[in-house]
Design a protein around this motif. Sequence first.
Motif, PDB file in Angstrom:
ATOM      1  N   GLY A 171       0.819  -1.206   0.000  1.00 11.27           N
ATOM      2  CA  GLY A 171       0.000   0.000   0.000  1.00 11.27           C
ATOM      3  C   GLY A 171       0.855   1.258   0.000  1.00 11.27           C
ATOM      4  O   GLY A 171       0.544   2.233  -0.694  1.00 11.27           O
ATOM      5  N   MET A 172       1.946   1.252   0.763  1.00 13.18           N
ATOM      6  CA  MET A 172       2.843   2.408   0.788  1.00 13.18           C
ATOM      7  C   MET A 172       3.459   2.662  -0.585  1.00 13.18           C
ATOM      8  O   MET A 172       3.604   3.814  -1.015  1.00 13.18           O
ATOM      9  N   PHE A 173       3.836   1.599  -1.267  1.00 15.78           N
ATOM     10  CA  PHE A 173       4.416   1.737  -2.602  1.00 15.78           C
ATOM     11  C   PHE A 173       3.408   2.373  -3.558  1.00 15.78           C
ATOM     12  O   PHE A 173       3.724   3.335  -4.273  1.00 15.78           O
ATOM     13  N   LEU A 174       2.200   1.857  -3.568  1.00 17.13           N
ATOM     14  CA  LEU A 174       1.170   2.408  -4.455  1.00 17.13           C
ATOM     15  C   LEU A 174       0.848   3.852  -4.075  1.00 17.13           C
ATOM     16  O   LEU A 174       0.650   4.705  -4.955  1.00 17.13           O
ATOM     17  N   GLY A 175       0.814   4.121  -2.766  1.00 19.89           N
ATOM     18  CA  GLY A 175       0.567   5.484  -2.325  1.00 19.89           C
ATOM     19  C   GLY A 175       1.659   6.440  -2.757  1.00 19.89           C
ATOM     20  O   GLY A 175       1.382   7.581  -3.155  1.00 19.89           O
ATOM     21  N   SER A 176       2.916   5.988  -2.703  1.00 20.68           N
ATOM     22  CA  SER A 176       4.033   6.840  -3.124  1.00 20.68           C
ATOM     23  C   SER A 176       3.933   7.188  -4.603  1.00 20.68           C
ATOM     24  O   SER A 176       4.146   8.347  -4.993  1.00 20.68           O
ATOM     25  N   LEU A 177       3.631   6.197  -5.432  1.00 19.77           N
ATOM     26  CA  LEU A 177       3.494   6.465  -6.864  1.00 19.77           C
ATOM     27  C   LEU A 177       2.334   7.414  -7.128  1.00 19.77           C
ATOM     28  O   LEU A 177       2.432   8.333  -7.949  1.00 19.77           O
ATOM     29  N   ALA A 178       1.221   7.188  -6.435  1.00 18.96           N
ATOM     30  CA  ALA A 178       0.067   8.072  -6.598  1.00 18.96           C
ATOM     31  C   ALA A 178       0.418   9.490  -6.159  1.00 18.96           C
ATOM     32  O   ALA A 178      -0.030  10.467  -6.775  1.00 18.96           O
ATOM     33  N   ALA A 179       1.234   9.615  -5.110  1.00 20.40           N
ATOM     34  CA  ALA A 179       1.607  10.938  -4.616  1.00 20.40           C
ATOM     35  C   ALA A 179       2.382  11.722  -5.661  1.00 20.40           C
ATOM     36  O   ALA A 179       2.169  12.929  -5.839  1.00 20.40           O
ATOM     37  N   GLY A 180       3.303  11.046  -6.358  1.00 15.28           N
ATOM     38  CA  GLY A 180       4.054  11.726  -7.406  1.00 15.28           C
ATOM     39  C   GLY A 180       3.138  12.273  -8.487  1.00 15.28           C
ATOM     40  O   GLY A 180       3.303  13.400  -8.959  1.00 15.28           O
ATOM     41  N   TRP A 181       2.164  11.465  -8.868  1.00 16.05           N
ATOM     42  CA  TRP A 181       1.206  11.891  -9.895  1.00 16.05           C
ATOM     43  C   TRP A 181       0.323  13.030  -9.377  1.00 16.05           C
ATOM     44  O   TRP A 181       0.115  14.033 -10.068  1.00 16.05           O
ATOM     45  N   LEU A 182      -0.174  12.881  -8.151  1.00 21.76           N
ATOM     46  CA  LEU A 182      -1.043  13.903  -7.584  1.00 21.76           C
ATOM     47  C   LEU A 182      -0.312  15.236  -7.418  1.00 21.76           C
ATOM     48  O   LEU A 182      -0.862  16.301  -7.728  1.00 21.76           O
ATOM     49  N   ALA A 183       0.921  15.180  -6.912  1.00 20.12           N
ATOM     50  CA  ALA A 183       1.673  16.404  -6.676  1.00 20.12           C
ATOM     51  C   ALA A 183       1.972  17.133  -7.972  1.00 20.12           C
ATOM     52  O   ALA A 183       2.007  18.369  -8.007  1.00 20.12           O
ATOM     53  N   ASP A 184       2.183  16.394  -9.064  1.00 19.31           N
ATOM     54  CA  ASP A 184       2.433  17.024 -10.358  1.00 19.31           C
ATOM     55  C   ASP A 184       1.147  17.490 -11.027  1.00 19.31           C
ATOM     56  O   ASP A 184       1.123  18.510 -11.712  1.00 19.31           O
ATOM     57  N   ARG A 185       0.076  16.742 -10.833  1.00 23.28           N
ATOM     58  CA  ARG A 185      -1.178  17.035 -11.531  1.00 23.28           C
ATOM     59  C   ARG A 185      -2.018  18.079 -10.789  1.00 23.28           C
ATOM     60  O   ARG A 185      -2.569  18.995 -11.405  1.00 23.28           O
ATOM     61  N   TRP A 186      -2.148  17.952  -9.488  1.00 21.82           N
ATOM     62  CA  TRP A 186      -3.032  18.813  -8.700  1.00 21.82           C
ATOM     63  C   TRP A 186      -2.309  19.944  -7.982  1.00 21.82           C
ATOM     64  O   TRP A 186      -2.940  20.895  -7.546  1.00 21.82           O
ATOM     65  N   GLY A 187      -0.990  19.795  -7.794  1.00 18.86           N
ATOM     66  CA  GLY A 187      -0.255  20.778  -7.009  1.00 18.86           C
ATOM     67  C   GLY A 187       0.117  20.215  -5.651  1.00 18.86           C
ATOM     68  O   GLY A 187      -0.501  19.275  -5.156  1.00 18.86           O
ATOM     69  N   ARG A 188       1.135  20.819  -5.033  1.00 15.93           N
ATOM     70  CA  ARG A 188       1.670  20.286  -3.780  1.00 15.93           C
ATOM     71  C   ARG A 188       0.680  20.465  -2.625  1.00 15.93           C
ATOM     72  O   ARG A 188       0.493  19.563  -1.821  1.00 15.93           O
ATOM     73  N   LYS A 189       0.061  21.635  -2.542  1.00 13.71           N
ATOM     74  CA  LYS A 189      -0.835  21.915  -1.423  1.00 13.71           C
ATOM     75  C   LYS A 189      -2.050  20.986  -1.436  1.00 13.71           C
ATOM     76  O   LYS A 189      -2.398  20.369  -0.420  1.00 13.71           O
ATOM     77  N   LYS A 190      -2.709  20.859  -2.574  1.00 15.80           N
ATOM     78  CA  LYS A 190      -3.903  20.019  -2.653  1.00 15.80           C
ATOM     79  C   LYS A 190      -3.541  18.557  -2.419  1.00 15.80           C
ATOM     80  O   LYS A 190      -4.270  17.821  -1.727  1.00 15.80           O
TER      81      LYS A 190
END
Length: 452
Positions: A68-87
């Motif tokens: 779960g941590m691995f999948l969360g980390s990958l999702a975080a990279g995508w989210l941080a690039d797509r939505w922005g760091r704050k969101k």
Amino acid sequence: MPNPNVVSRVNRLPISRFHKITLLAVSFAYFFEFADTNTFATTAPKLIKLWGVTVGQIAYVTSLSFVGMFLGSLAAGWLADRWGRKKALTVTTLWFGVFSLASVFSWDVVSLGAFRVLTSAGLSAMTVVAVIYVNELFPAAKRGKYQAYAIVIGICGTPATNLIASAVVPLSDWSWRLVYLWGALGLLFVLFIRHLKESPRWYESKGQPERADAVLTEIEAIVAAEKGPLPAPAAPVEVAPQARAHLRMLLQRKYLGPTLLLSLLWVTQTIGFFGYSSWAPTLLSKQGFSVESSIFYVALTTVGAPLGSFIAALVSDRWERKWSLVVFGTAIAISGLLYGLTFNPVMIVAFGFLVNMFERGYTAVAYAYSPELFDTRARSLGTAVSYGLGRLSNAVGPLIIAALYTGSGYQSVFIFIAGTWLVGALALALFGPRTGVRAAEAADGPESVLRH
């Protein structure tokens, strides 16, 4: 059109109330991330007696949590690039809070395991985003210290959770659920949202210089109102638009070396640290200590964690981060090995204290070191992938530890853990780039220039 010269403008800002509020928000998220990471470990001894959970089942739940941590980390990279760091920081923090709350209502080890996997995904995702967020909002000359300060505050969640667990878990057959309720308090992060700003460097990387300039102007006005007139930034420079970051980009020569090194750093840190922290209460209880005693001893050892992060804050921007990591990693290996060789309660607490102190110093420095090996374009993706691979490695770590314990005994577990730390320290000593302040400032620009 010239860019708003984000790096120069951020790096010239003195630390102000704006930075301290940002630090407090990130520290709050870290606090409940560290608190929630240890909830299963502190309740596992009780579940062994209450539900008949086996060491093997604990290993599988722990292993799946790291998937779960691995999948969360990958999702975080995508989210941080797509939505922005704050969101992304907000979403990931609320995610782990929601599923920690769901864990309160679990009815067997399968349901609890499922909720822990989902919680762990949020925990890891939040960490990736928080590391990037601090890196991009704090000046290069100070970011290592303030990254460590965030951990100093955040890591207090570990002893707090262990002390709470040692008090509430023995009370009744249901009171272990209160530990997960405690972890769910991360949901209160919503109180900080309106005080946070989006990273102007993210706006710049997305080809939105006007929005980057607007948010920087707001930040500069806040800082200037407190600190007085600001020095002029360097002249704006022309920067070619950056293409969207793709996973295959990390295979380029420029990024492959840092990605491989950081993956090894996080693999050895993950197996080494979680092999210790996730298993210590269970292994102590298996060695004849009572559930109450094993949880309490581990709780006392985690008091060393904030001290380690504070030491990191003192050295991170003064000493070369690469060599700080080598020293911390070696010290952890020695302390962890001595922990496994004693059954004296005083020595268990003493060496466990040192393990926690040195490990949290290591992690605080590593959080500053990791994003500095990438430029802005690759920072989110590179940090997410390397951190995620480290967490994924512990999908097999608990299975190895369970097998070692069953086949060779208690002490073999700690010999294995010490070995993983030494491998990481050796790799950093031989191949780790140096990232002093000048190199960190260079890495802030369009091209990363690190010194070996």
